[in-house]
Write a protein that holds these residues in place. Structure first.
Motif, short mmCIF file in Angstrom:
data_model
loop_
_atom_site.label_atom_id
_atom_site.label_comp_id
_atom_site.label_asym_id
_atom_site.label_seq_id
_atom_site.Cartn_x
_atom_site.Cartn_y
_atom_site.Cartn_z
N ARG A 1 -10.76 15.48 6.34
CA ARG A 1 -10.60 16.94 6.13
C ARG A 1 -11.35 17.75 7.18
NH1 ARG A 1 -12.41 15.41 0.25
NH2 ARG A 1 -10.58 14.20 -0.31
N PHE B 1 0.37 9.00 13.65
CA PHE B 1 0.49 9.72 12.38
C PHE B 1 -0.70 9.41 11.48
CE2 PHE B 1 1.56 9.36 7.88
CZ PHE B 1 1.79 10.70 7.59
N ASN C 1 1.10 9.65 -4.96
CA ASN C 1 1.33 11.03 -4.47
C ASN C 1 2.29 11.80 -5.38
OD1 ASN C 1 -0.23 10.59 -2.26
ND2 ASN C 1 1.44 10.35 -0.81
N PHE D 1 0.84 -1.20 0.00
CA PHE D 1 0.00 0.00 0.00
C PHE D 1 0.88 1.26 0.00
CE2 PHE D 1 -1.38 3.40 2.91
CZ PHE D 1 -2.35 3.98 2.10
N LEU D 2 1.92 1.24 0.85
CA LEU D 2 2.77 2.44 0.96
C LEU D 2 3.46 2.78 -0.35
CD1 LEU D 2 4.27 1.78 4.46
CD2 LEU D 2 2.85 3.72 3.79
N PRO E 1 5.97 17.46 1.40
CA PRO E 1 5.91 18.55 2.40
C PRO E 1 7.17 19.42 2.37
CG PRO E 1 6.01 16.38 3.46
CD PRO E 1 5.80 16.14 2.01
N PHE F 1 -6.29 14.77 5.58
CA PHE F 1 -6.51 14.71 4.13
C PHE F 1 -7.68 13.85 3.67
CE2 PHE F 1 -1.79 15.82 3.07
CZ PHE F 1 -2.10 17.18 3.12
N THR F 2 -8.18 12.94 4.53
CA THR F 2 -9.29 12.09 4.06
C THR F 2 -10.61 12.62 4.61
OG1 THR F 2 -7.81 10.19 3.98
CG2 THR F 2 -10.13 9.70 3.91
N VAL G 1 -7.64 17.86 -4.74
CA VAL G 1 -6.66 17.20 -3.88
C VAL G 1 -5.29 17.89 -4.01
CG1 VAL G 1 -5.49 15.00 -3.41
CG2 VAL G 1 -7.90 15.02 -4.01
N ARG H 1 -10.36 -0.05 1.49
CA ARG H 1 -10.23 0.44 2.87
C ARG H 1 -10.44 -0.68 3.88
NH1 ARG H 1 -13.52 6.09 2.01
NH2 ARG H 1 -11.71 7.35 1.51
N HIS I 1 -3.20 12.01 9.91
CA HIS I 1 -3.18 12.13 8.46
C HIS I 1 -4.58 11.92 7.85
CE1 HIS I 1 -1.52 11.94 4.48
NE2 HIS I 1 -1.84 10.67 4.30
N HIS J 1 -11.70 7.25 -6.02
CA HIS J 1 -12.98 7.38 -5.34
C HIS J 1 -14.17 6.85 -6.15
CE1 HIS J 1 -11.92 9.62 -1.67
NE2 HIS J 1 -10.86 9.95 -2.38
N PHE K 1 7.92 10.25 0.06
CA PHE K 1 6.87 10.87 0.87
C PHE K 1 7.27 12.29 1.29
CE2 PHE K 1 5.07 6.54 2.07
CZ PHE K 1 3.85 6.77 1.46
N VAL L 1 -3.35 19.47 -0.80
CA VAL L 1 -2.06 18.99 -0.28
C VAL L 1 -1.10 20.18 -0.14
CG1 VAL L 1 -0.04 17.55 -0.79
CG2 VAL L 1 -2.34 16.63 -1.12
N HIS M 1 0.86 4.15 -2.63
CA HIS M 1 0.42 5.49 -2.18
C HIS M 1 1.49 6.54 -2.51
CE1 HIS M 1 -1.75 8.46 -0.02
NE2 HIS M 1 -1.08 8.41 1.11
N TYR N 1 5.05 15.94 9.97
CA TYR N 1 5.16 14.91 8.93
C TYR N 1 6.61 14.41 8.84
CZ TYR N 1 0.49 14.88 6.82
OH TYR N 1 -0.85 14.69 6.59
#
Ligand code: HEM
Length: 253
Positions: A135, A124, A40, A32-33, A223, A132-133, A154, A70, A128, A58, A219, A158, A36, A171
């Protein structure tokens, strides 16, 4: 209890069963990471690429896809934590009975670090998701894609979300902690799966470090580059130019 129930209980009660659960769910979480992080990085291609990608996530399988995904993620995360706690408890009680008279014996430093870095990951992820999800910040929640105001922006969210230096610092610290967890976790995972030997130890160590550094850089580039103003919201030149309008006008329209 039926035969399947008995087999599952036996698997869970054995130490190797729990180790396998930690390893397999760990592989799912690393998968997943990586996905993701790659997703990103579309932010560097611009608003359209990132927003198209988020829109796809979505809406695939008529909006069911993200919920199936999910549920899988929550299941893997929960099992990973519960099996890890059960293993730590088992190890601790085995050690206590072996060293009943030696009060100075403690859990190995690496496993204590794994617990603390694991808890940081949990903290975290909660922050997080609120950020962001879900919001919780109404300004981030209200952002609309200037090219297509029917969908969420999005990309803008971000970049705006990382305008706050405290959030950026959080972060950086949390993801760095999280990467120490990952580095140790990846090599333990190979050991659990019986793939680590004297011969492969060096290669496995390097694979763990390479994956961890790639995730850390991937990642944190977002930021970090936002906080130093290299990655910034440039508006939507296509629409602005086509209509001779400013970004503000586009957003209002
Ligand atoms: C600074 C790097 C990161 C950025 C810019 C980022 C960005 C995002 C964004 C924009 C979303 C919401 C997507 C949407 O709903 O359209 C999201 C969701 C999520 N992120 Fe991240 N993320 C980062 C790092 C991480 C890390 C390190 C983890 C895990 C430890 C993580 C775990 C998640 C999870 C679990 C979700 C919820 C997915 C869902 O909607 O079900 N993220 N992230």
């Amino acid at each position: 209890m039926n035969a399947l129930g008995k087999a599952l209980l036996g698997f869970w009660e054995s130490s190797i069963g729990k180790k396998l659960i930690v390893a397999v769910t760990g592989i799912m979480l690393v998968g997943f990471l990586v996905a993701h992080m790659v997703g990103n990085l579309l932010i560097f291609q611009g608003r359209e690429s990132l927003n198209d990608y988020a829109y796809f996530l979505h809406h695939f399988l008529h909006g069911w896809g993200i919920w199936i995904f999910r549920l899988g993620l929550i299941g893997a995360f929960t099992l990973h934590i519960i099996a890890t706690i059960a293993l730590v408890r088992e190890n601790r009680s085995a050690r206590n009975s072996r060293y009943a008279y030696d009060a100075t014996v403690q859990a190995p430093r690496s496993s204590r670090m794994m617990i603390w870095s694991g808890l940081t990951v949990l903290g975290f992820v909660i922050f997080h998701i609120l950020h962001f999800t879900i919001r919780v910040d109404p300004d981030l929640a209200a952002m609309k894609d200037p090219m297509d105001p029917s969908r969420h922006d999005v990309y803008g969210m971000v970049i705006k979300g990382f305008q706050n230096p405290i959030v950026v610092l959080f972060y950086i610290v949390a993801i760095s902690f999280f990467c120490t967890h990952l580095n140790h976790g990846i090599s333990s995972l190979f050991q659990t799966l019986g793939l680590r030997s004297e011969k492969t130890r060096w290669v496995i160590g390097k694979i763990g470090i390479a994956v961890t550094i790639a995730l850390w850089l991937g990642f944190l580039s977002i930021p970090f580059l936002t906080s130093v103003n290299i990655l910034k919201d440039k508006g939507s030149p296509e629409k602005s130019a086509a209509h001779g309008a400013s970004v503000e006008e586009v957003v209002k329209s």
